[in-house]
Design a protein around this motif. Structure first.
Motif, mmCIF file in Angstrom:
data_model
loop_
_atom_site.group_PDB
_atom_site.id
_atom_site.type_symbol
_atom_site.label_atom_id
_atom_site.label_comp_id
_atom_site.label_asym_id
_atom_site.label_seq_id
_atom_site.Cartn_x
_atom_site.Cartn_y
_atom_site.Cartn_z
ATOM 1 N N TYR A 1 1.120 -1.523 -0.015
ATOM 2 C CA TYR A 1 -0.253 0.143 -0.260
ATOM 3 C C TYR A 1 0.858 1.437 0.249
ATOM 4 C CZ TYR A 1 -3.863 -3.043 0.996
ATOM 5 O OH TYR A 1 -5.012 -4.173 1.418
ATOM 6 N N ALA B 1 -3.971 4.161 6.426
ATOM 7 C CA ALA B 1 -3.337 5.620 5.184
ATOM 8 C C ALA B 1 -4.153 7.249 7.052
ATOM 9 C CB ALA B 1 -3.803 5.803 4.966
ATOM 10 N N PRO C 1 -0.141 4.763 1.398
ATOM 11 C CA PRO C 1 -0.783 6.338 1.775
ATOM 12 C C PRO C 1 -0.617 7.213 0.716
ATOM 13 C CG PRO C 1 0.419 5.174 3.558
ATOM 14 C CD PRO C 1 0.899 4.863 1.844
ATOM 15 N N TYR D 1 -6.624 7.642 2.412
ATOM 16 C CA TYR D 1 -6.645 6.989 1.336
ATOM 17 C C TYR D 1 -5.470 6.218 0.773
ATOM 18 C CZ TYR D 1 -10.334 10.978 0.866
ATOM 19 O OH TYR D 1 -12.018 11.191 0.563
ATOM 20 N N ALA D 2 -5.432 6.058 0.348
ATOM 21 C CA ALA D 2 -4.135 4.617 -0.454
ATOM 22 C C ALA D 2 -4.251 4.024 -1.852
ATOM 23 C CB ALA D 2 -3.913 3.357 0.751
ATOM 24 N N ARG E 1 -8.573 0.901 -0.382
ATOM 25 C CA ARG E 1 -7.070 1.061 0.350
ATOM 26 C C ARG E 1 -6.712 1.331 1.180
ATOM 27 N NH1 ARG E 1 -8.067 -4.491 -1.703
ATOM 28 N NH2 ARG E 1 -8.137 -3.601 -3.800
ATOM 29 N N GLY E 2 -7.479 2.972 1.475
ATOM 30 C CA GLY E 2 -7.031 3.546 3.006
ATOM 31 C C GLY E 2 -7.076 3.093 4.509
ATOM 32 N N SER F 1 -4.659 9.915 5.797
ATOM 33 C CA SER F 1 -5.319 10.854 5.405
ATOM 34 C C SER F 1 -6.872 9.668 5.320
ATOM 35 C CB SER F 1 -4.667 10.964 3.929
ATOM 36 O OG SER F 1 -4.653 9.881 3.119
ATOM 37 N N ARG G 1 -10.342 4.993 -1.064
ATOM 38 C CA ARG G 1 -10.462 4.761 0.170
ATOM 39 C C ARG G 1 -10.805 3.353 0.771
ATOM 40 N NH1 ARG G 1 -10.673 5.702 5.310
ATOM 41 N NH2 ARG G 1 -12.486 6.174 6.783
#
Length: 220
Positions: free
Chosen positions: A156, A202, A158, A206-207, A196-197, A204, A194
């Motif tokens: 991943y 992550a 981020p 998100y990732a 993957r985050g 934030s 979102r």
């Protein structure tokens, strides 16, 4: 992945090779991670290779690269001449095309399609890249589409909310030809990032996610 970038000698320019079967694949699959990586590594250079696309689509791809990559970080932009949806029938000429890519500067990282992708063109690209670049850190990106295929990645990156907004903004602006497709929307790209985050926690939220099949952590 970004920590591995940091392990490269500070004074040497990192070289990144991005490969896509179609003109918007690279931007969809890894342009958020590219922004994060290029911010971390200011002397990195990105080479961009796309195997198919009409003249109009190539113009869009060029625009997208110009939007997403700073001038001093742009390397080669190269296009193949292969028809969309016909890659399995063109195995030999595509193999020759990939062999020709060895003339480019040797990359430190290669981004390309995920091995289990259900689009036949994407799978051929994956196979060809693995045959061509055997001593490199490779990260396989994912493309959302109607036939699914979103799996369980193991790597991943981020990205900040600003980096993700930049990705989506430039992707939608560059590819006017795709705006009539029901899946080609900001909601699609934000939703996957979102998800993957959440999976990698992550900061934030998100990732972008990738499949890392092999990695050498310490080279003696």
């Amino acid at each position: 992945m970004l920590d591995l970038v940091g392990n490269l000698p500070a004074r040497r320019s990192a070289r990144i090779l991005c490969v896509g079967a179609h003109c918007d694949d690279i931007e969809i699959g890894c342009s958020g991670a590219l922004q994060a990586l290029l911010q971390r590594r200011r002397n990195a250079v990105v080479d961009w290779v796309v195997l198919s696309g009409t003249p109009a689509r190539r113009k869009e791809a060029r625009s997208a690269m110009m939007r997403l990559i700073r001038p001093r970080q742009r390397g080669v932009l190269e296009f193949g001449e292969f028809p969309d949806g016909r890659f399995p029938a063109l195995y030999a000429p595509i193999k020759d095309f990939f062999e020709s890519l060895k003339r480019l500067p040797s990359p430190d990282f290669v981004f390309w399609h995920e091995r289990s992708d259900r689009h036949q063109d994407h799978r051929i690209v994956n196979e060809m890249v693995w045959n061509t670049f055997r001593d490199h850190l490779v990260l396989e990106y994912e493309i959302p589409k109607w036939d699914g295929g979103i799996g369980e990645p193991n790597c991943y990156v981020p990205v900040s909310a600003a980096q993700l907004r930049s990705k989506v903004k430039h992707l939608l602006a560059a590819y006017a030809s795709q705006r009539n497709r029901d899946w080609f929307t900001s909601e699609t790209f934000l939703a996957l990032a979102r998800l993957r985050g959440i999976e990698c926690r992550a900061p934030s939220g998100y990732a972008e996610a990738f499949y890392m099949r092999k990695a050498t952590l310490i080279r003696l």
